[in-house]
Design a protein around this motif. Structure first.
Motif, PDB file in Angstrom:
ATOM      1  N   ALA A 145      -4.401 -57.483  71.576  1.00 34.53           N
ATOM      2  CA  ALA A 145      -4.782 -58.874  71.324  1.00 34.53           C
ATOM      3  C   ALA A 145      -5.837 -58.944  70.224  1.00 34.53           C
ATOM      4  O   ALA A 145      -5.738 -59.762  69.298  1.00 34.53           O
ATOM      5  N   PHE A 146      -6.825 -58.092  70.318  1.00 32.15           N
ATOM      6  CA  PHE A 146      -7.904 -58.028  69.329  1.00 32.15           C
ATOM      7  C   PHE A 146      -7.328 -57.736  67.940  1.00 32.15           C
ATOM      8  O   PHE A 146      -7.601 -58.450  66.975  1.00 32.15           O
ATOM      9  N   ALA A 147      -6.520 -56.695  67.853  1.00 31.38           N
ATOM     10  CA  ALA A 147      -5.936 -56.283  66.575  1.00 31.38           C
ATOM     11  C   ALA A 147      -5.026 -57.360  65.999  1.00 31.38           C
ATOM     12  O   ALA A 147      -5.056 -57.637  64.795  1.00 31.38           O
ATOM     13  N   ASN A 148      -4.233 -57.979  66.840  1.00 30.44           N
ATOM     14  CA  ASN A 148      -3.294 -58.998  66.361  1.00 30.44           C
ATOM     15  C   ASN A 148      -4.012 -60.235  65.837  1.00 30.44           C
ATOM     16  O   ASN A 148      -3.566 -60.850  64.868  1.00 30.44           O
ATOM     17  N   VAL A 149      -5.118 -60.600  66.462  1.00 32.38           N
ATOM     18  CA  VAL A 149      -5.884 -61.744  65.951  1.00 32.38           C
ATOM     19  C   VAL A 149      -6.406 -61.433  64.553  1.00 32.38           C
ATOM     20  O   VAL A 149      -6.315 -62.264  63.648  1.00 32.38           O
ATOM     21  N   TYR A 150      -6.943 -60.242  64.350  1.00 35.05           N
ATOM     22  CA  TYR A 150      -7.440 -59.875  63.019  1.00 35.05           C
ATOM     23  C   TYR A 150      -6.313 -59.911  61.992  1.00 35.05           C
ATOM     24  O   TYR A 150      -6.473 -60.467  60.906  1.00 35.05           O
ATOM     25  N   ARG A 151      -5.200 -59.328  62.338  1.00 38.99           N
ATOM     26  CA  ARG A 151      -4.071 -59.291  61.402  1.00 38.99           C
ATOM     27  C   ARG A 151      -3.562 -60.697  61.112  1.00 38.99           C
ATOM     28  O   ARG A 151      -3.325 -61.055  59.951  1.00 38.99           O
ATOM     29  N   ASP A 152      -3.391 -61.493  62.133  1.00 33.90           N
ATOM     30  CA  ASP A 152      -2.899 -62.861  61.948  1.00 33.90           C
ATOM     31  C   ASP A 152      -3.878 -63.701  61.131  1.00 33.90           C
ATOM     32  O   ASP A 152      -3.472 -64.487  60.275  1.00 33.90           O
ATOM     33  N   TYR A 153      -5.167 -63.535  61.398  1.00 33.79           N
ATOM     34  CA  TYR A 153      -6.178 -64.289  60.661  1.00 33.79           C
ATOM     35  C   TYR A 153      -6.132 -63.923  59.177  1.00 33.79           C
ATOM     36  O   TYR A 153      -6.195 -64.803  58.310  1.00 33.79           O
ATOM     37  N   ALA A 154      -6.020 -62.644  58.889  1.00 31.38           N
ATOM     38  CA  ALA A 154      -5.966 -62.201  57.492  1.00 31.38           C
ATOM     39  C   ALA A 154      -4.739 -62.751  56.782  1.00 31.38           C
ATOM     40  O   ALA A 154      -4.818 -63.145  55.615  1.00 31.38           O
ATOM     41  N   ARG A 155      -3.629 -62.816  57.471  1.00 31.50           N
ATOM     42  CA  ARG A 155      -2.410 -63.355  56.860  1.00 31.50           C
ATOM     43  C   ARG A 155      -2.509 -64.865  56.670  1.00 31.50           C
ATOM     44  O   ARG A 155      -2.062 -65.400  55.665  1.00 31.50           O
ATOM     45  N   GLU A 156      -3.071 -65.545  57.640  1.00 26.10           N
ATOM     46  CA  GLU A 156      -3.189 -67.000  57.601  1.00 26.10           C
ATOM     47  C   GLU A 156      -4.281 -67.462  56.640  1.00 26.10           C
ATOM     48  O   GLU A 156      -4.143 -68.497  55.982  1.00 26.10           O
ATOM     49  N   HIS A 157      -5.361 -66.710  56.577  1.00 27.25           N
ATOM     50  CA  HIS A 157      -6.521 -67.086  55.764  1.00 27.25           C
ATOM     51  C   HIS A 157      -6.986 -65.896  54.918  1.00 27.25           C
ATOM     52  O   HIS A 157      -8.056 -65.326  55.170  1.00 27.25           O
ATOM     53  N   PRO A 158      -6.231 -65.523  53.904  1.00 29.53           N
ATOM     54  CA  PRO A 158      -6.593 -64.323  53.137  1.00 29.53           C
ATOM     55  C   PRO A 158      -7.958 -64.400  52.457  1.00 29.53           C
ATOM     56  O   PRO A 158      -8.683 -63.406  52.405  1.00 29.53           O
ATOM     57  N   GLY A 159      -8.324 -65.563  51.962  1.00 30.38           N
ATOM     58  CA  GLY A 159      -9.622 -65.704  51.315  1.00 30.38           C
ATOM     59  C   GLY A 159     -10.769 -65.628  52.300  1.00 30.38           C
ATOM     60  O   GLY A 159     -11.802 -65.017  52.029  1.00 30.38           O
ATOM     61  N   ARG A 160     -10.580 -66.254  53.456  1.00 32.26           N
ATOM     62  CA  ARG A 160     -11.618 -66.201  54.488  1.00 32.26           C
ATOM     63  C   ARG A 160     -11.747 -64.774  55.012  1.00 32.26           C
ATOM     64  O   ARG A 160     -12.849 -64.299  55.280  1.00 32.26           O
ATOM     65  N   TYR A 161     -10.601 -64.105  55.181  1.00 30.20           N
ATOM     66  CA  TYR A 161     -10.655 -62.717  55.643  1.00 30.20           C
ATOM     67  C   TYR A 161     -11.437 -61.862  54.635  1.00 30.20           C
ATOM     68  O   TYR A 161     -12.286 -61.065  55.019  1.00 30.20           O
ATOM     69  N   ALA A 162     -11.162 -62.069  53.355  1.00 30.70           N
ATOM     70  CA  ALA A 162     -11.919 -61.340  52.325  1.00 30.70           C
ATOM     71  C   ALA A 162     -13.407 -61.657  52.437  1.00 30.70           C
ATOM     72  O   ALA A 162     -14.256 -60.776  52.261  1.00 30.70           O
ATOM     73  N   ALA A 163     -13.732 -62.896  52.768  1.00 33.24           N
ATOM     74  CA  ALA A 163     -15.138 -63.296  52.917  1.00 33.24           C
ATOM     75  C   ALA A 163     -15.818 -62.534  54.045  1.00 33.24           C
ATOM     76  O   ALA A 163     -17.017 -62.260  53.973  1.00 33.24           O
ATOM     77  N   THR A 164     -15.072 -62.180  55.087  1.00 31.05           N
ATOM     78  CA  THR A 164     -15.680 -61.454  56.207  1.00 31.05           C
ATOM     79  C   THR A 164     -16.159 -60.068  55.789  1.00 31.05           C
ATOM     80  O   THR A 164     -16.938 -59.446  56.511  1.00 31.05           O
ATOM     81  N   GLN A 165     -15.720 -59.607  54.641  1.00 26.83           N
ATOM     82  CA  GLN A 165     -16.122 -58.297  54.140  1.00 26.83           C
ATOM     83  C   GLN A 165     -17.346 -58.368  53.229  1.00 26.83           C
ATOM     84  O   GLN A 165     -17.835 -57.343  52.754  1.00 26.83           O
ATOM     85  N   LEU A 166     -17.837 -59.583  52.971  1.00 25.73           N
ATOM     86  CA  LEU A 166     -18.997 -59.751  52.092  1.00 25.73           C
ATOM     87  C   LEU A 166     -20.218 -59.058  52.694  1.00 25.73           C
ATOM     88  O   LEU A 166     -20.498 -59.200  53.882  1.00 25.73           O
ATOM     89  N   ARG A 167     -20.912 -58.327  51.865  1.00 24.74           N
ATOM     90  CA  ARG A 167     -22.139 -57.671  52.331  1.00 24.74           C
ATOM     91  C   ARG A 167     -23.217 -58.733  52.498  1.00 24.74           C
ATOM     92  O   ARG A 167     -23.551 -59.447  51.560  1.00 24.74           O
ATOM     93  N   LEU A 168     -23.736 -58.818  53.704  1.00 22.49           N
ATOM     94  CA  LEU A 168     -24.780 -59.780  54.027  1.00 22.49           C
ATOM     95  C   LEU A 168     -26.134 -59.088  54.056  1.00 22.49           C
ATOM     96  O   LEU A 168     -26.206 -57.878  54.288  1.00 22.49           O
TER      97      LEU A 168
END
Length: 189
Positions: free
Chosen positions: A84-107
């Motif tokens: 479930a955890f893995a599928n949410v990440y994968r689905d989110y990245a496919r649905e929101h590629p730009g937002r997923y890329a944003a989650t990788q931003l160094r804070l």
């Protein structure tokens, strides 16, 4: 005076949508101003610069993703929770590629500690408790899962698997099976 209707939240949401459409690297205050048909200066009462906009999008995306993961994990354990955890990440990245890329931003450390990143770590560790892992193995496993999920999703989204059979969903299922087996039989140091 700020233009009526423009708020930091609305600009962040519009920035997240822009990231999904054009790519996270293309998000700027100037581009956002064009979308709202306002002068760039009109946005400075809400955002200092493009870096602040990107940081806000990253924080928004981390929160949005954490909420989805939490909902998916409710009542699940073991391999079911892992999938479930893995599928949410994968689905989110496919649905929101730009937002997923944003989650990788160094804070910055302050931004990271105030973000939903801690929730992500807590949920990952909750899954791992089902595999009876203790420290430091739990930390190693958190890093392994993050690396595998991000690596697979990035390669898949970049077209790295589109040139050959079998279907990527079949491979994804096999990856999750392999991770489950590894976590159940974690090697001793």
């Amino acid at each position: 005076m700020a233009r009526a209707g423009l708020t930091t939240e609305r600009l962040t949401q519009a920035g997240a949508e822009l990231a999904d459409e054009a790519g996270f690297d293309q998000v700027t205050v100037s581009e956002l101003a064009r979308r709202f048909d306002v002068k760039v200066a009109s946005l400075y009462s809400h955002l200092r610069n493009s870096q602040e906009l990107k940081t806000r999008i990253a924080l928004f995306a981390l929160e949005e993703l954490a909420d989805r993961v939490a909902a998916a994990l409710a009542g699940r354990a073991g391999k079911d929770a892992l999938a479930a955890f893995a599928n949410v990440y994968r689905d989110y990245a496919r649905e929101h590629p730009g937002r997923y890329a944003a989650t990788q931003l160094r804070l910055t450390p302050e931004e990271a500690s105030a973000s939903a990143g801690g929730r992500h770590a807590q949920m990952t560790r909750a899954i791992l408790r089902g595999y009876d892992l203790t420290e430091p193995d739990q930390t190693h496993a958190v890093r392994l899962l993050g690396s595998v999920f991000h690596g697979y999703v990035s390669l898949e989204m970049g077209g790295g698997f589109s040139h050959s059979a079998p279907d990527t969903q079949e491979t994804w299922s096999r990856v999750l099976d392999a991770l489950d087996a590894l976590l159940r039989n974690w090697p001793a140091p």
